[in-house]
Design a protein around this motif. Structure first.
Motif, PDB file in Angstrom:
ATOM      1  N   PHE A 305       0.825  -1.203   0.000  1.00  0.00           N
ATOM      2  CA  PHE A 305       0.000   0.000   0.000  1.00  0.00           C
ATOM      3  C   PHE A 305       0.863   1.258   0.000  1.00  0.00           C
ATOM      4  N   ASP A 306       0.523   2.197  -0.879  1.00  0.00           N
ATOM      5  CA  ASP A 306       1.233   3.475  -0.972  1.00  0.00           C
ATOM      6  C   ASP A 306       0.418   4.536  -0.237  1.00  0.00           C
ATOM      7  N   PRO A 307       0.862   4.991   0.918  1.00  0.00           N
ATOM      8  CA  PRO A 307       0.051   5.914   1.719  1.00  0.00           C
ATOM      9  C   PRO A 307       0.200   7.384   1.348  1.00  0.00           C
ATOM     10  N   TYR A 308       1.016   7.693   0.320  1.00  0.00           N
ATOM     11  CA  TYR A 308       1.335   9.088   0.014  1.00  0.00           C
ATOM     12  C   TYR A 308       0.500   9.616  -1.155  1.00  0.00           C
ATOM     13  N   PRO A 309      -0.070  10.816  -1.036  1.00  0.00           N
ATOM     14  CA  PRO A 309      -0.733  11.447  -2.188  1.00  0.00           C
ATOM     15  C   PRO A 309       0.325  12.044  -3.114  1.00  0.00           C
ATOM     16  N   GLU A 310       0.274  11.688  -4.387  1.00  0.00           N
ATOM     17  CA  GLU A 310       1.305  12.140  -5.325  1.00  0.00           C
ATOM     18  C   GLU A 310       0.677  12.532  -6.654  1.00  0.00           C
ATOM     19  N   GLY A 311       1.301  13.495  -7.316  1.00  0.00           N
ATOM     20  CA  GLY A 311       0.816  13.932  -8.620  1.00  0.00           C
ATOM     21  C   GLY A 311      -0.516  14.648  -8.531  1.00  0.00           C
ATOM     22  N   THR A 356      10.153   9.492   1.304  1.00  0.00           N
ATOM     23  CA  THR A 356      11.575   9.851   1.254  1.00  0.00           C
ATOM     24  C   THR A 356      12.382   8.883   0.394  1.00  0.00           C
ATOM     25  N   ASP A 357      11.858   7.685   0.163  1.00  0.00           N
ATOM     26  CA  ASP A 357      12.573   6.722  -0.684  1.00  0.00           C
ATOM     27  C   ASP A 357      12.581   7.150  -2.150  1.00  0.00           C
ATOM     28  N   LYS A 358      11.681   8.054  -2.527  1.00  0.00           N
ATOM     29  CA  LYS A 358      11.593   8.490  -3.923  1.00  0.00           C
ATOM     30  C   LYS A 358      12.332   9.800  -4.191  1.00  0.00           C
ATOM     31  N   LEU A 359      12.846  10.440  -3.164  1.00  0.00           N
ATOM     32  CA  LEU A 359      13.476  11.744  -3.354  1.00  0.00           C
ATOM     33  C   LEU A 359      14.700  11.637  -4.262  1.00  0.00           C
ATOM     34  N   VAL A 360      14.843  12.643  -5.113  1.00  0.00           N
ATOM     35  CA  VAL A 360      16.001  12.748  -6.003  1.00  0.00           C
ATOM     36  C   VAL A 360      16.738  14.032  -5.643  1.00  0.00           C
ATOM     37  N   ASP A 361      17.945  13.884  -5.141  1.00  0.00           N
ATOM     38  CA  ASP A 361      18.707  15.043  -4.658  1.00  0.00           C
ATOM     39  C   ASP A 361      17.894  15.851  -3.646  1.00  0.00           C
ATOM     40  N   GLY A 362      17.170  15.118  -2.809  1.00  0.00           N
ATOM     41  CA  GLY A 362      16.399  15.764  -1.754  1.00  0.00           C
ATOM     42  C   GLY A 362      15.077  16.357  -2.192  1.00  0.00           C
ATOM     43  N   GLN A 363      14.700  16.171  -3.465  1.00  0.00           N
ATOM     44  CA  GLN A 363      13.479  16.769  -3.994  1.00  0.00           C
ATOM     45  C   GLN A 363      12.488  15.691  -4.445  1.00  0.00           C
ATOM     46  N   VAL A 364      11.209  16.014  -4.331  1.00  0.00           N
ATOM     47  CA  VAL A 364      10.166  15.123  -4.836  1.00  0.00           C
ATOM     48  C   VAL A 364      10.245  15.103  -6.360  1.00  0.00           C
ATOM     49  N   PRO A 365      10.193  13.939  -6.997  1.00  0.00           N
ATOM     50  CA  PRO A 365      10.217  13.881  -8.462  1.00  0.00           C
ATOM     51  C   PRO A 365       9.089  14.708  -9.071  1.00  0.00           C
ATOM     52  N   ALA A 366       9.327  15.243 -10.256  1.00  0.00           N
ATOM     53  CA  ALA A 366       8.376  16.163 -10.883  1.00  0.00           C
ATOM     54  C   ALA A 366       6.980  15.567 -10.986  1.00  0.00           C
TER      55      ALA A 366
END
Length: 418
Positions: A305-311, A356-366
């Motif tokens: 389960f992915d608990p994060y709202p994204e996009g 936080t596992d998806k961060l790229v250089d400390g930033q959320v992917p576009a």
């Protein structure tokens, strides 16, 4: 021994079922009403493909669930305020109407005071729910049925021109489904007015959600067959959803604060645009993770389960008022501390959780960002992971755009090009 007068009233009602006011004893259905119910149950049970079951004008007492399994059946009344199926005296069944047939149409009638859900449609393909009213006539009450209009695990579903009132969970709920259109409906005095949950591909537009606890919800819940994504919420009026939460304790929507306009929880690729959102006292839009709902545990939540709202993309809405009297004490304190005694929370409230596992250089992917292009509307990040330690309205991370989602098309002969 002397008995109070009420004892004799009760005894008379119980033995004779006559001469008592409605407040003392519900009247027994007439012989004609009982005959109608018997015939209607028979029509549901024996329905064949191509049948049209008609509900004439009038209030028709129904004492048990009506169940339909045949494909290609239409149920048709003479109007949602004329043809009424009243389940106020229901003694059997978990729903008012239960349907599991494909190519199903129900239109122009009301379902009142069901013991459980108003109408549940399960595992069906091609469904039209048109000009249906579901209502619990006693008003908001945790003892009311959970869902008014309730298609679940369906494919190609249209809900239009309908009304849902006083459900203890969601007035109009679509769960674990594919390819859904919810339009031109009115939802009021429910906990959730309209809820799209674990559904892939939904357009929710031209609806009025008012006087609910939360107006329009787009949720993902764990431990279900599919995750949800790809919902567009647009051209709706989402006004004054400030009704006290009356959901039974322990249900998912029991955590929704009164005063919520649009709530996105753990869902991905959601667009909110061209809506009129006004006077929702906690916030006009809330974006939250499953962590903020208070149900997440490693023992009970599936690992996948992915608990994060994204996009999430919010743009071109009209926001008026709101955020001036949040439901939760911690949000009230935050409002005063961050925005002053007469201040209000910004239009978009985000709990601040990111993967936080998806961060790229400390930033959320576009593609996973929360993007807001909505004039002067602000986002308040309440920093839920750190217990509100670093609340911020810095818009830098939210000044972005996402690819727009395609419209949902209900094509084919069944929908007549709708």
């Amino acid at each position: 021994m002397r008995y109070p007068a009420s004892h004799f009233i009760f005894a008379t009602c119980a033995s004779l079922l006559v001469g008592c006011s409605p407040s003392e004893q519900a009247k027994a259905p007439s012989e004609a009403a009982q005959a109608f119910e018997k015939q209607l149950i028979k029509q549901f049970v024996l329905a064949k493909p191509g049948d049209v079951i008609t509900i004439p004008a009038g209030v028709h007492p129904i004492s048990r669930s009506l169940s339909l399994t045949a494909d290609n059946v239409t149920i048709r009344g003479e109007g949602m305020d004329k043809s009424v199926l009243s389940f106020k005296g229901q003694i059997a069944g978990a729903e008012g109407i239960l349907v599991s047939g494909n190519n199903f149409i129900i239109e122009d009638l009301a379902i009142e005071d069901a013991k459980g859900d108003g109408i549940k449609i399960n595992e069906a393909e091609n469904v039209i729910i048109r000009r249906i009213r579901t209502e619990w006539t006693n008003g908001p009450d945790e003892k009311n049925g959970a869902y008014g209009i309730y298609p679940v695990q369906t494919r190609n579903t249209l809900i239009e021109g309908s009304v849902a009132i006083a459900a203890s969970d969601a007035g109009i709920y679509v769960g674990q489904s594919h390819n859904v259109v919810v339009r031109n409906n009115r939802a009021e005095y429910n906990v959730a007015g309209i809820e799209i949950e674990n559904t892939q591909g939904a357009d929710v537009y031209d609806n009025l959600a008012t006087h609910n606890t939360g107006g329009i919800l787009v949720f993902n819940m764990p431990n279900l067959p599919q995750p949800g994504f790809g919902t567009r919420v647009y051209n709706n009026r989402i006004i004054a959803n400030n009704t006290e939460n009356f959901a039974p304790e322990g249900t998912a929507v029991a955590s929704v604060p009164a005063g919520s306009g649009v709530v996105i929880n753990s869902n991905d690729r959601v667009e909110i645009f061209n809506n009129h959102v006004e006077d929702n006292q906690t916030a006009n839009v809330i974006i939250s993770s499953y962590f903020s709902a208070g149900f997440y545990t490693t023992a009970s939540t599936a690992d996948a389960f992915d608990p994060y709202p994204e996009g999430i993309f919010i743009y071109d809405n009209q926001f008026i008022g709101g955020g001036d009297s949040p439901d939760l004490l911690e949000l009230q304190a935050l409002r005063v501390a961050a925005f002053g005694i007469n201040g209000r929370l910004p239009d978009v409230l985000w709990d601040g959780y990111v993967n936080t596992d998806k961060l790229v250089d400390g930033q959320v992917p576009a593609e996973a960002r929360i993007c807001v292009q909505n004039g002067t509307a602000q986002v308040v990040n309440v920093d839920g992971p750190n217990n509100y330690a670093n609340v911020t309205t810095d818009m830098t991370a939210h000044q972005c755009a996402l690819d727009k989602l395609p419209a949902i098309e209900l094509d084919g002969a069944f929908f007549g090009g709708q």
